[in-house]
Write an enzyme that holds these catalytic residues in place. Sequence first.
Site, mmCIF file in Angstrom:
data_model
loop_
_atom_site.group_PDB
_atom_site.id
_atom_site.type_symbol
_atom_site.label_atom_id
_atom_site.label_comp_id
_atom_site.label_asym_id
_atom_site.label_seq_id
_atom_site.Cartn_x
_atom_site.Cartn_y
_atom_site.Cartn_z
ATOM 1 N N SER A 122 0.832 -1.197 0.000
ATOM 2 C CA SER A 122 0.000 0.000 0.000
ATOM 3 C C SER A 122 0.874 1.258 0.000
ATOM 4 C CB SER A 122 -0.977 -0.031 1.179
ATOM 5 O OG SER A 122 -2.109 0.781 0.897
ATOM 6 N N LYS A 174 -21.766 17.491 9.952
ATOM 7 C CA LYS A 174 -20.637 18.067 10.679
ATOM 8 C C LYS A 174 -19.910 17.031 11.537
ATOM 9 C CE LYS A 174 -17.976 21.423 11.907
ATOM 10 N NZ LYS A 174 -17.016 21.955 10.934
#
Length: 314
Positions: A122, A174
Site C-alpha cells: 500500500s 458536521k
Amino acid sequence: MVHMRWYVVLAIVLGVIGVTVFVLTYMIFAAQGLQLIPYVAVIKLRGTISYSKTGLFTPTITSDDVRYLVNKVLSDPQAKAVVVVINSPGGSASASEEIYELLSKLSKHKPVIAYCEDVMASGGYYIALPAKKIVASPHCMTGSIGAIAIFFDIHNLLEKLGINVTTVKSGEYKDIGSSFRSLKSDELRIIGDIVNKTAQIFRERVMMCRPNVDQSVFNAQIFIAEDALRYGLIDYIGTFDDAVEIARELGGLPPTAPIREITKPKSILELLLGLASLNHGELVKPLLKPGVYYLWTGGLNVNLEMLSDYLMIH
C-alpha cells in the site's frame, strides 16, 4: 646546487600546503557528513507512514524525517546513486503522498533504487514508485494498491459506562465519522466515495510510474515477490547487494564504490520521549486515528511486548 636546493624547498613547502589543504578539506567534509569519494547512499524507511511518531508502531516513517534524509543526499555531490530500503505496510495517505513527492524530487537528480526487505505494501509501495528500479526480497509482500477508511464506534461502550455525549452541530454532516455514534447509510456512501477517489489517485500514480503493470493488481490484493514480478509491480527479485550493484551501474560507479547509510540523529527530546513513553501513557494511543489510509492492515507491526508490559503495569 643552490639553485636546485631552492626548488627542493619550494616543492616541500607546496607539498606541506597541499597536504594541509587536503586534511582541512577532509575535516570539513567529515564534519558535514560528506565524503570525498563517490558512493551509493542508503536510506532506510521502516515502519508505518505517519506525520508523527507513535508508541505502538515502531519505528515510524515521517515525512519530516524523509525530507531531512533527501536533502542531505541532494546536498552531497559525491552521492551518485541511492538505494531506498523500504519495510512498510503503508499508513497515512497524505503522508505517503508527501514522501512520494520527496523521493520523486530525489530521483530527478540521482538514480534511485527501491529495495523491499519484508513488506512494501500500500503506502509502502506508493513511496517506492519514483524509483528507477524496484528490487524485492523473494519473501517480500507487496501490492495492496488501494485505500481504506477506518472509523471507530464506541457509543455502545460509553452507554455501558453510563457516559452520555451531546453534540451540537451546524450542519447535518458536521460530525460524520464521529466515534460517538454509528455511521448512517448516506454517510457510508460519502466516505466510500472519498475512499474510491483516494484509491484512484494511487492507481494513477502506479499507471504513470509503471505503465506495463497488469490491471489485476488494482483489486488491492497483496502479492509475494514472484507474483509481483509477473504482474509488473517490481523489476527484480534479489538481495540488498543486488540493489546496490544496480545503483552503482546507474550511477556510473565502479563495482568497488562504497555505500553509506544516511541517518538523521535523534534529538535529546526524542530520546527522552522515547524513554518516557511507557510511563506516560503513550501506549494508550489508538492503533490508528480515524481517517483514510494507504495501508495494508494485515502488515501492521504492533509492539506486543510493550503493550503487554503496559497492561501489566496498569
